[in-house]
Design an enzyme around this catalytic site. Structure first.
Site, PDB file in Angstrom:
ATOM      1  N   ASN A 122       0.002 -13.479  -9.347  1.00 33.08           N
ATOM      2  CA  ASN A 122       0.947 -12.694  -8.762  1.00 33.08           C
ATOM      3  C   ASN A 122       1.773 -13.065  -8.693  1.00 33.08           C
ATOM      4  O   ASN A 122       3.110 -12.391  -8.043  1.00 33.08           O
ATOM      5  CB  ASN A 122      -0.102 -11.631  -7.622  1.00 33.08           C
ATOM      6  CG  ASN A 122      -0.642 -11.318  -7.756  1.00 33.08           C
ATOM      7  OD1 ASN A 122      -0.949 -10.424  -8.548  1.00 33.08           O
ATOM      8  ND2 ASN A 122      -1.766 -10.996  -7.278  1.00 33.08           N
ATOM      9  N   HIS A 163      -4.857  -0.664  -0.580  1.00 38.73           N
ATOM     10  CA  HIS A 163      -5.506  -1.638  -0.059  1.00 38.73           C
ATOM     11  C   HIS A 163      -6.548  -2.330   0.879  1.00 38.73           C
ATOM     12  O   HIS A 163      -6.755  -1.484   1.620  1.00 38.73           O
ATOM     13  CB  HIS A 163      -4.664  -2.530  -0.461  1.00 38.73           C
ATOM     14  CG  HIS A 163      -5.097  -4.943  -0.236  1.00 38.73           C
ATOM     15  ND1 HIS A 163      -5.444  -5.488   0.324  1.00 38.73           N
ATOM     16  CD2 HIS A 163      -4.555  -5.186  -1.490  1.00 38.73           C
ATOM     17  CE1 HIS A 163      -5.776  -6.572   0.305  1.00 38.73           C
ATOM     18  NE2 HIS A 163      -5.107  -6.392  -1.469  1.00 38.73           N
ATOM     19  N   GLU A 179       0.885   2.372  -1.044  1.00 40.67           N
ATOM     20  CA  GLU A 179       1.012   1.207  -1.307  1.00 40.67           C
ATOM     21  C   GLU A 179       2.550   1.651  -2.431  1.00 40.67           C
ATOM     22  O   GLU A 179       2.877   2.961  -2.917  1.00 40.67           O
ATOM     23  CB  GLU A 179       0.304   0.612  -2.165  1.00 40.67           C
ATOM     24  CG  GLU A 179      -0.682  -0.244  -1.497  1.00 40.67           C
ATOM     25  CD  GLU A 179      -1.441  -0.774  -2.534  1.00 40.67           C
ATOM     26  OE1 GLU A 179      -1.385  -1.692  -3.256  1.00 40.67           O
ATOM     27  OE2 GLU A 179      -2.897  -0.313  -2.403  1.00 40.67           O
ATOM     28  N   SER A 228      -2.014  -1.684  -6.346  1.00 37.58           N
ATOM     29  CA  SER A 228      -2.456  -3.307  -7.101  1.00 37.58           C
ATOM     30  C   SER A 228      -3.180  -3.193  -7.654  1.00 37.58           C
ATOM     31  O   SER A 228      -3.294  -3.925  -9.275  1.00 37.58           O
ATOM     32  CB  SER A 228      -2.074  -4.047  -5.605  1.00 37.58           C
ATOM     33  OG  SER A 228      -3.918  -3.517  -5.405  1.00 37.58           O
ATOM     34  N   ASP A 283       3.285  -0.215   1.946  1.00 42.18           N
ATOM     35  CA  ASP A 283       2.608  -2.154   1.285  1.00 42.18           C
ATOM     36  C   ASP A 283       3.456  -1.899   0.054  1.00 42.18           C
ATOM     37  O   ASP A 283       2.803  -1.753  -0.900  1.00 42.18           O
ATOM     38  CB  ASP A 283       1.546  -1.966   1.226  1.00 42.18           C
ATOM     39  CG  ASP A 283       0.327  -2.981   1.128  1.00 42.18           C
ATOM     40  OD1 ASP A 283       1.151  -3.475   0.845  1.00 42.18           O
ATOM     41  OD2 ASP A 283      -0.490  -3.248   1.665  1.00 42.18           O
ATOM     42  N   HIS A 322       3.385  -5.371  -3.881  1.00 42.94           N
ATOM     43  CA  HIS A 322       3.747  -5.575  -5.688  1.00 42.94           C
ATOM     44  C   HIS A 322       4.870  -5.204  -6.307  1.00 42.94           C
ATOM     45  O   HIS A 322       5.499  -5.082  -7.489  1.00 42.94           O
ATOM     46  CB  HIS A 322       2.864  -5.103  -6.592  1.00 42.94           C
ATOM     47  CG  HIS A 322       1.241  -5.793  -6.322  1.00 42.94           C
ATOM     48  ND1 HIS A 322       0.374  -6.884  -6.742  1.00 42.94           N
ATOM     49  CD2 HIS A 322      -0.078  -5.847  -5.652  1.00 42.94           C
ATOM     50  CE1 HIS A 322       0.058  -7.689  -6.751  1.00 42.94           C
ATOM     51  NE2 HIS A 322      -0.875  -6.329  -5.339  1.00 42.94           N
ATOM     52  N   LYS A 348       3.062 -13.199  -3.486  1.00 44.37           N
ATOM     53  CA  LYS A 348       3.320 -13.009  -4.932  1.00 44.37           C
ATOM     54  C   LYS A 348       4.615 -13.099  -6.043  1.00 44.37           C
ATOM     55  O   LYS A 348       4.591 -14.655  -6.580  1.00 44.37           O
ATOM     56  CB  LYS A 348       3.179 -11.737  -4.946  1.00 44.37           C
ATOM     57  CG  LYS A 348       1.406 -11.004  -4.087  1.00 44.37           C
ATOM     58  CD  LYS A 348       0.866 -10.113  -4.160  1.00 44.37           C
ATOM     59  CE  LYS A 348      -0.980 -10.001  -3.070  1.00 44.37           C
ATOM     60  NZ  LYS A 348      -1.229  -9.098  -3.259  1.00 44.37           N
TER      61      LYS A 348
HETATM   62  C1  LIG Z   1      -2.009  -9.099  -1.932  1.00 38.95           C
HETATM   63  C2  LIG Z   1      -1.942  -7.797  -1.547  1.00 38.95           C
HETATM   64  C3  LIG Z   1      -2.160  -8.264   0.456  1.00 38.95           C
HETATM   65  C4  LIG Z   1      -1.990  -9.308   1.489  1.00 38.95           C
HETATM   66  O1  LIG Z   1      -1.275 -10.121   1.163  1.00 38.95           O
HETATM   67  P1  LIG Z   1      -1.350 -11.559   0.495  1.00 38.95           P
HETATM   68  O2  LIG Z   1      -0.254 -12.011   1.695  1.00 38.95           O
HETATM   69  O3  LIG Z   1      -2.172 -11.963  -0.141  1.00 38.95           O
HETATM   70  O4  LIG Z   1      -2.216 -11.378   1.775  1.00 38.95           O
HETATM   71  C5  LIG Z   1      -1.929  -6.257   0.684  1.00 38.95           C
HETATM   72  N1  LIG Z   1      -1.555  -5.514   0.703  1.00 38.95           N
HETATM   73  C6  LIG Z   1      -1.823  -5.361  -0.765  1.00 38.95           C
HETATM   74  C7  LIG Z   1      -1.128  -3.754  -1.612  1.00 38.95           C
HETATM   75  C8  LIG Z   1      -1.723  -6.497  -1.783  1.00 38.95           C
HETATM   76  O5  LIG Z   1      -1.908  -6.196  -3.067  1.00 38.95           O
END
Ligand SMILES: *Cc1c(COP(=O)(O)O)cnc(C)c1O
Length: 375
Positions: A48, A134, A178, A182, A207, A210, A232
């Site tokens: 990522n 997520h 989101e 993801s 969220d 990505h 990421k």
């Molecule tokens: C990876 C991810 C997270 C968590 O983030 P980290 O910094 O890896 O703990 C939260 N929400 C989504 C949609 C993700 O893909």
């Protein structure tokens, strides 16, 4: 055998029989999209690190300087003695980039969701969330003690139905989704969800783990609660929430995952600041992963990619694992994603495109996938 181990052995055997057992593979990354798995060098489509910033010389230099000056660890929670001045710099920058009044940095994206959602709602309140949100949003929602309901993926009518039937029986209401999903790579209808939240006197939290900090993907409404990760596209580690001054002031005194967990090492914070500077000075960098994803979907005659993530859904766990093994043999790392990460019978190869991929690498992997799909 002790009782604990025999119970766990049984659980492991059940998972194995369903091809649902997971195991860790040692992988080292040495920059770009090249990784080393065991003895074998592979071109990765499973990282990522969308912009290749984890190995950018300026990011490494900033982290190394912070390491030498401030040491390896923060020493305490931010609320005690871990709130290094670098945090304020990073939070100012994040708020500027997201167009909000303020930002709060957490230990990770997972911790940001786990701390924020239960700080905002609790027993007597209502959470309505997209079914594909997520795992850490779902964990946080359950932890909050609010009534949790899930609407069919990206289905505004279903979301409205749940609001109409349940909103009046609850005090506060939080809608969760989101911005870029993801495991599917599609986008949520954020403006329409923001409108629904307004109409039903609720709050929208998104969220953006990505999202690539491209100006075209930033938030339309300053009143939304915008969460994301530094782990990421930013190439470092950590999570954040952007929103109003009041929201951030409240989180800093209420979010338990912020209060009761050690602050990020200054190295990670310094790396994130450097990465955000690079993005600001070269915004075209953020367009490259999507261009690469679209090049791939065009080659395969698939629906045009909406983000840097492209799923190739194969169905069975076994099929997805076999496809991943074939790709590995031919020099490509594309991890199979299985339930419960994705819904039953939708095991898939998940491609994550980076600015660092070349057209030749994408051509090569697309040709193999074409063969797999027509086998
Ligand atoms: C990876 C991810 C997270 C968590 O983030 P980290 O910094 O890896 O703990 C939260 N929400 C989504 C949609 C993700 O893909």
């Amino acid at each position: 055998m002790p009782a604990l181990d025999s119970v766990l052995q049984q659980k492991l055997q059940l998972l194995e029989a369903k091809h649902a057992k997971r195991a860790l593979q040692p992988v080292t990354r040495e920059g770009g999209v090249l990784v080393q798995s065991g003895e074998k060098p592979l071109v990765s489509f499973s990282c990522n690190d969308y912009l290749g910033l984890s190995h950018h010389p300026k990011v490494i230099k900033a982290a190394a300087n912070a390491l030498k000056t401030y040491g390896a660890g923060a020493g305490a929670s931010r609320l005690v003695t871990g709130n290094h001045p670098l945090y304020a710099q990073l939070e100012t920058r994040l708020a500027e980039m997201k167009g909000t009044q303020a930002a709060c940095v957490f230990g990770s994206g997972y911790l940001a969701n786990l701390g924020t959602i239960p700080a905002l709602v609790g027993a007597g309140d209502l959470i309505i969330m997209d079914k594909f949100s997520h795992a850490c949003m779902l964990d946080a929602a359950r932890l909050s003690g609010a009534t949790v309901m899930r609407f069919a993926h990206n289905n505004l009518e279903h979301c409205r139905m749940l609001l109409e039937a349940n909103r009046a029986d609850h005090q506060n209401c939080l809608i969760l989704t989101e911005t870029v999903f993801s495991m599917d790579g599609d986008r949520a209808p954020i403006p329409a969800l923001a409108k629904l939240a307004e109409e039903f006197d609720g709050w929208l939290m998104t969220d953006s783990a990505h999202d690539l900090f491209s100006p075209t993907t930033l938030h339309p409404s300053p009143s939304t609660i915008s969460m994301g990760t530094l782990s990421k596209a930013i190439g470092s580690y950590g999570g954040y929430v952007c929103g109003s001054y009041t929201l951030v002031e409240y989180l800093k005194t209420s979010a338990r995952s912020l209060i009761y967990s050690t602050a990020l090492p200054p190295t990670s914070v310094a790396a994130s600041i450097a990465a955000l500077e690079i993005i600001t000075s070269s915004p075209e960098l953020c367009e490259a992963p999507l261009e690469n994803a679209r090049y791939f979907t065009t080659r395969l005659g698939m629906e045009t990619a909406q983000s840097a993530i492209v799923p190739v859904i194969l169905g069975d766990n076994e099929k997805a694992l076999a496809a991943s093994a074939i790709l590995k043999e031919k020099g490509f790392l594309v991890t199979a994603i299985r339930p419960p990460t994705v819904p039953q019978h939708t095991a898939r190869l998940r491609f994550a495109f980076s600015a660092a991929h070349t057209k030749a690498q994408i051509d090569a992997v697309a040709a193999i996938v074409k063969g797999l799909l027509h086998a």
